[in-house]
Design an enzyme around this catalytic site. Sequence first.
Site, PDB file in Angstrom:
ATOM      1  N   HIS A 124       0.821  -1.205   0.000  1.00 48.09           N
ATOM      2  CA  HIS A 124       0.000   0.000   0.000  1.00 48.09           C
ATOM      3  C   HIS A 124       0.860   1.261   0.000  1.00 48.09           C
ATOM      4  CE1 HIS A 124      -2.542   3.246   1.444  1.00 48.09           C
ATOM      5  NE2 HIS A 124      -3.563   2.557   0.946  1.00 48.09           N
ATOM      6  N   GLU A 163       7.515   5.546  -3.084  1.00 42.53           N
ATOM      7  CA  GLU A 163       8.021   5.329  -4.447  1.00 42.53           C
ATOM      8  C   GLU A 163       8.877   4.087  -4.533  1.00 42.53           C
ATOM      9  OE1 GLU A 163       9.905   9.009  -5.598  1.00 42.53           O
ATOM     10  OE2 GLU A 163       7.948   9.724  -6.287  1.00 42.53           O
ATOM     11  N   LEU A 200      -3.652  -7.935   2.828  1.00 36.65           N
ATOM     12  CA  LEU A 200      -4.271  -9.029   3.591  1.00 36.65           C
ATOM     13  C   LEU A 200      -5.699  -9.341   3.171  1.00 36.65           C
ATOM     14  CD1 LEU A 200      -2.835  -8.390   7.146  1.00 36.65           C
ATOM     15  CD2 LEU A 200      -2.254 -10.209   5.532  1.00 36.65           C
ATOM     16  N   GLY A 255      -9.843  -6.198  -0.801  1.00 39.60           N
ATOM     17  CA  GLY A 255     -10.643  -4.979  -0.848  1.00 39.60           C
ATOM     18  C   GLY A 255     -10.448  -4.239  -2.162  1.00 39.60           C
ATOM     19  N   HIS A 277      -8.442  -1.947  -3.025  1.00 43.25           N
ATOM     20  CA  HIS A 277      -7.063  -1.791  -3.489  1.00 43.25           C
ATOM     21  C   HIS A 277      -6.633  -2.972  -4.354  1.00 43.25           C
ATOM     22  CE1 HIS A 277      -6.637   1.771  -1.250  1.00 43.25           C
ATOM     23  NE2 HIS A 277      -6.416   1.236  -0.078  1.00 43.25           N
TER      24      HIS A 277
END
Lengths: 126, 126
Positions: free
Chosen positions: A9, A47, A72, A75, A77
């Site tokens: 993330h 980055e 995990l 979702g 993302h």
Amino acid sequence: MKHLLIVAHGSRRQASNDEVRQLADKIRLKTDNQFDDVSCAFLELAEPSIPEGIELCVENGASNVTVMPYFLSAGRHVVTDIPEEIEKANIDREKIKVSIAPYLGSIESIADLMIEKASQFVNSNT
Amino acid sequence: MKHLLIVAHGSRRQASNDEVRQLADKIRLKTDNQFDDVSCAFLELAEPSIPEGIELCVENGASNVTVMPYFLSAGRHVVTDIPEEIEKANIDREKIKVSIAPYLGSIESIADLMIEKASQFVNSNT
């Protein structure tokens, strides 16, 4: 050449991003012939970005990039954002294959890993 | 009796919370004699909360509760919030021992797990 790109993330906390970079380094050292290189990229806040990460793989010779989401749960993302970011990479899609491996949380044997660690911990702690 | 409490962040997306509940169920089925019961709790957005989860363990007979954070990095949640939530549990601290196991992302062999899964994936996909 096959490259593995670990996608996390990303965090405002640099130490968390560095944990991911160290994980990619560790995987690079441990992988045998399956992958010629291993690196990482971030969905946001750190980055390289996912498109940059893929482009770097290709600059370094990859013809096959496997993206593994270091997430995990499945979702937004994992389901939407990561595929969208992958599409933004400026690469020759006819020559470079990019595919998305199962996300970390979906790996069946994570349960065994947690049992093993929790057992070690409770034994050393009681 | 020893209980293992898997603590996850919690999500507005119920399917993500259910993934954690299923993981706890899976671990309960797989654990041998190390833990008498396995359950889960959430830092926010889902139930039970961490104090409730610990109190439930104790109501079910636990004298020793091992909290394992289902988190990938040692951010504020792992370092500060989970310990604070554990302190809120209304239990007899002289009789009940609560300890915090290493968080998921810190487990060394996660790298091996990822290599294995990524290798399987790339082999089945090329």
